[in-house]
Every structure is written in structure tokens, then in C-alpha cells.
Design a protein around this motif. Structure first.
Motif, PDB file in Angstrom:
ATOM      1  N   ASP A 190       0.861  -1.138  -0.033  1.00 22.94           N
ATOM      2  CA  ASP A 190       0.027  -0.123  -0.031  1.00 22.94           C
ATOM      3  C   ASP A 190       0.929   1.266   0.098  1.00 22.94           C
ATOM      4  O   ASP A 190       0.366   2.219  -0.721  1.00 22.94           O
ATOM      5  N   ILE A 191       1.823   1.323   0.759  1.00 23.58           N
ATOM      6  CA  ILE A 191       2.634   2.393   0.952  1.00 23.58           C
ATOM      7  C   ILE A 191       4.320   2.120   0.535  1.00 23.58           C
ATOM      8  O   ILE A 191       4.764   1.046   1.078  1.00 23.58           O
ATOM      9  N   THR A 222      -1.355   3.127  -2.608  1.00 22.64           N
ATOM     10  CA  THR A 222      -2.164   4.213  -1.935  1.00 22.64           C
ATOM     11  C   THR A 222      -1.256   5.261  -1.990  1.00 22.64           C
ATOM     12  O   THR A 222      -1.497   6.435  -2.335  1.00 22.64           O
ATOM     13  N   LEU A 223       0.076   4.906  -1.766  1.00 25.27           N
ATOM     14  CA  LEU A 223       1.159   6.553  -1.442  1.00 25.27           C
ATOM     15  C   LEU A 223       2.501   5.797  -1.831  1.00 25.27           C
ATOM     16  O   LEU A 223       2.890   4.878  -1.242  1.00 25.27           O
ATOM     17  N   ILE A 275      -5.100   9.848   6.811  1.00 24.03           N
ATOM     18  CA  ILE A 275      -3.994  11.012   6.199  1.00 24.03           C
ATOM     19  C   ILE A 275      -3.533  10.390   4.847  1.00 24.03           C
ATOM     20  O   ILE A 275      -3.266  11.418   3.928  1.00 24.03           O
ATOM     21  N   LEU A 276      -3.880   9.327   4.355  1.00 21.22           N
ATOM     22  CA  LEU A 276      -3.458   8.826   3.262  1.00 21.22           C
ATOM     23  C   LEU A 276      -4.370   9.475   1.949  1.00 21.22           C
ATOM     24  O   LEU A 276      -4.140   9.389   1.062  1.00 21.22           O
ATOM     25  N   GLU A 277      -5.468  10.008   2.369  1.00 18.01           N
ATOM     26  CA  GLU A 277      -6.441  10.515   1.486  1.00 18.01           C
ATOM     27  C   GLU A 277      -6.746  11.950   1.350  1.00 18.01           C
ATOM     28  O   GLU A 277      -7.397  12.540   0.452  1.00 18.01           O
ATOM     29  N   ASN A 278      -6.197  12.523   2.322  1.00 15.05           N
ATOM     30  CA  ASN A 278      -6.297  14.028   2.376  1.00 15.05           C
ATOM     31  C   ASN A 278      -5.011  14.671   2.464  1.00 15.05           C
ATOM     32  O   ASN A 278      -3.925  14.650   3.304  1.00 15.05           O
ATOM     33  N   GLU A 279      -4.903  15.502   1.362  1.00 13.59           N
ATOM     34  CA  GLU A 279      -3.521  16.014   0.987  1.00 13.59           C
ATOM     35  C   GLU A 279      -2.851  16.977   2.000  1.00 13.59           C
ATOM     36  O   GLU A 279      -1.809  16.982   2.485  1.00 13.59           O
ATOM     37  N   SER A 280      -3.704  17.855   2.772  1.00 12.23           N
ATOM     38  CA  SER A 280      -3.220  18.789   3.698  1.00 12.23           C
ATOM     39  C   SER A 280      -2.896  18.094   4.927  1.00 12.23           C
ATOM     40  O   SER A 280      -1.883  18.317   5.473  1.00 12.23           O
ATOM     41  N   LYS A 281      -3.584  16.954   5.308  1.00  9.00           N
ATOM     42  CA  LYS A 281      -3.070  16.157   6.557  1.00  9.00           C
ATOM     43  C   LYS A 281      -1.834  15.641   5.993  1.00  9.00           C
ATOM     44  O   LYS A 281      -1.009  15.304   6.729  1.00  9.00           O
TER      45      LYS A 281
END
Ligand code: ATP
Length: 319
Positions: A190-191, A222-223, A275-281
Motif C-alpha cells: 500500500d505504501i 495508496t502512497l 491521512i493517506l486520502e487528505n492532502e493537507s493532512k
């Protein structure tokens, strides 16, 4: 269920007592615990995460010393086995004045590669929220089978899989074999965190840019993170990508910076996978991970230099 499980090697690094010399020139060495997955484990534990380690050590003084070190650093060793027939691996490592890293690894047979699938602590794997590993454990059977089984068990139980190939070319039979094995689990993770050097090696491109990073993108990912040393790091997800600068520090030894970077990131993601879906986080967390990596370079030795949350926040806030 906020457990990070790290799988792989923990070794004794021998680092020169002075900086900027080749292994041949070093006047003496000091012991310093190391090994990519172990560095990550201690980095995340120092930042408050619950962490367990799965691996195999020689049943010798260095093996027991490493287990004590992990436990003193709040990494649980319940998944660690001792092998009476092999010695704990030793790694002589230096950063020469020209910036080149030299490694000499003493490990024959390599204890951590003797881990068998049936020796895995399945309960630990099933309770992991994140399973993190490198590529050294993919080098040889039976450890490769153990590694693949660990991924399968953790994934089935809903864990996020995190991968830092941590390429050490000298321990592979050939560069082609290293590349093939490293990429063999790419689409099951995933990462993924790679360094700029690994990006060049894996893509065969001499450019560190989005085009070459995208060659390593896979829809199952995912990342994807690419660390750039003092220039910070890049992140890529399905929906967004960007760069986060690092911090200016007086760097003396970059060993373990990448491990501490991913340890810091996972210590946050394990509590909040959104966190993985939210750019600012994500940018906040990558900033935190960059600061953690930066501080790790300010002292010699991988584990000895890993920072606390307060030290990271002090760097971020310019204190
Ligand atoms: P290693 O293989 O030694 O563990 P790596 O090559 O995977 O390291 P780096 O890119 O060296 O990882 O470092 C990881 C992160 O640490 C970088 O993305 C950056 O944020 C931070 N960092 C590393 N070196 C420096 C430096 N000299 N100054 C500031 N930040 C740094």
C-alpha cells in the motif's frame, strides 16, 4: 488495534569513531544497532507508536544485546527468534568524505534469512494495523517465503502494508536480481518509500522527476514517497502529488534518515489512516517525517540519533 509490526533484519552496525573516512582508513569502530526495519521500529516507538518486531537473531551476545536494545526502546521482541546455528549479522558502514557510503556485511549464513514461514508469530501479524518490511528478507528462501506469508496474513486481517526496499546492492548476487526481487512485491504493497538513488536504480533513468517516479506507480498503491536527502521528499497518490521541503540541519551521518522518515510517517498513519486520502493532512505528516529524517542525520549511528516528538516539533517551530 494500533500496532505496527516490522519484519526483517536487525544487525550490529560498526561505525567509524571519526567522520568522513573510508572503512580502510577508519582508526576504530563503535557498535551501533541498525538494520532498516529495526531502525524504523525504534523511530516509530520513540514517537509513541506501539511496535513489535519479527525476525531472527543469532543466539549469541550480539543477538541478545540487540533484543535488549529493541525492548529498552519499547519495541516488543515477542516475534523474535534466536538461532543457535548462526551468528548475528555485523555491518561495517561508513560515509566517506566524498559522500559515498561503504558497507561490509559479515553474515555467513545470514541469520535473519533463516526465518521460516512456520516460525512466524501469526497472532502478531493478525493484530497488526501496519506491517512494514524491506527487501533484504526477499533475498533467499526460506526467509522469502516467510516474508510473503507475513504479507498475506497481515493483509487478510486488514493491515496496511508498508515497504522500504532499502537497497544494499553489495549483498545481492547481481543488480538484475536485486531489481527483480525488489519489484516482485510492488503491486501488493500500500505504501512504498524509496530514495532518489533507488528511483534511479529501479527505473534505469538518470532523472529524479515525476516522469520517472510515475514509472513506479501502480494502481494498487495508496502512497509512493521519494526521499531526496536535504531537498526533502515527494509524495504521489491517485489524486494528488507534491513536494515538501526538509529543514536545514548540520548533517554528519545520513544513515537511517530514510528509516526514521518512514517510522515517523507510520507513527501518524497508524492512528489515522485518513491521512493517506487528505492532502493537507498528508503534507503535515510528511513535514513531520522530513524533520525526523533531518534530525537523524545530525548524529552518528542510526538508532542513537532518532528524535522524540518534542525535538521534531522544536525543529518545525524553529525553536
Ligand atoms: P537511508 O538509506 O540512509 O536510510 P534514504 O536515502 O532512504 O536514507 P534520505 O533521502 O537520505 O533517505 O533521507 C530521508 C529524509 O530525511 C529526507 O526526505 C529528508 O526529509 C531528511 N533528510 C535527509 N538528509 C537530510 C539533510 N542533510 N538535511 C535535511 N534533511 C535531510
Amino acid at each position: 488495534k494500533n500496532l505496527i509490526v516490522a519484519l526483517g533484519e536487525v544487525v550490529v552496525d560498526f561505525i567509524p569513531t571519526v567522520s568522513g573516512v573510508s572503512l580502510a582508513e577508519a582508526p576504530g569502530f563503535v557498535k551501533s544497532p541498525g538494520g532498516g526495519p529495526a531502525n524504523m521500529a525504534v523511530a516509530a516507538a520513540r514517537l509513541g507508536a506501539k511496535v513489535s518486531f519479527i525476525g531472527k537473531l543469532g543466539d549469541d551476545m550480539f543477538g541478545h544485546m540487540l533484543l535488549d536494545m529493541l525492548e529498552q526502546n519499547k519495541v516488543s521482541g515477542e516475534g523474535i527468534l534466536f538461532d543457535p546455528e548462526a551468528r548475528t549479522a555485523l555491518s561495517f558502514v561508513t560515509l566517506r568524505a566524498d559522500g559515498e557510503r561503504e558497507f561490509m556485511i559479515y553474515c555467513n549464513p545470514k541469520t535473519d534469512l533463516r526465518l521460516k514461514p512456520e516460525e512466524l508469530n501469526l497472532d502478531l501479524l493478525r493484530s497488526a494495523k501496519v506491517l512494514h518490511y524491506g527487501s533484504v528478507s526477499l533475498m533467499k528462501e526460506p526467509c522469502r517465503w516467510a516474508h510473503l506469508k507475513a504479507m498475506e496474513v497481515a493483509k487478510e486481517s486488514g493491515a496496511l502494508l508498508s515497504y522500504d526496499p532499502n537497497l544494499r546492492l553489495s549483498i545481492w548476487p547481481s543488480p538484475e536480481e536485486a531489481r527483480t526481487r525488489i519489484l516482485s512485491i510492488w503491486d501488493k504493497t500500500d505504501i512504498i518509500k524509496i530514495s532518489d538513488d533507488e528511483l534511479e536504480f529501479l527505473t534505469g533513468s538518470d532523472k529524479i522527476d515525476d516522469e520517472s517516479a510515475m514509472k513506479l506507480w501502480h494502481p494498487n498503491l495508496t502512497l509512493l514517497l521519494v526521499t531526496l536527502g536535504s531537498k526533502g521528499s515527494r509524495y504521489y497518490t491517485k489524486n494528488f502529488r507534491g513536494t515538501v521541503d526538509s529543514y536545514h540541519v548540520k548533517s554528519v551521518d545520513a544513515t537511517g534518515a530514510g528509516d526514521s522518515f518512514i517510522g515517523a510517517l507510520l507513527s501518524k498513519v497508524v492512528h489515522d489512516p485518513t491521512i493517506l486520502e487528505n492532502e493537507s493532512k498528508l503534507r503535515e505528516v510528511v513535514k513531520f517525517a522530513n524533520a525526523c529524517g533531518a534530525i537523524t542525520t545530525t548524529k552518528r549511528g542510526a538508532i542513537l540519533a532518532l528524535p522524540t516528538e518534542a525535538e521534531i516539533l522544536a525543529l518545525i517551530n524553529g525553536a
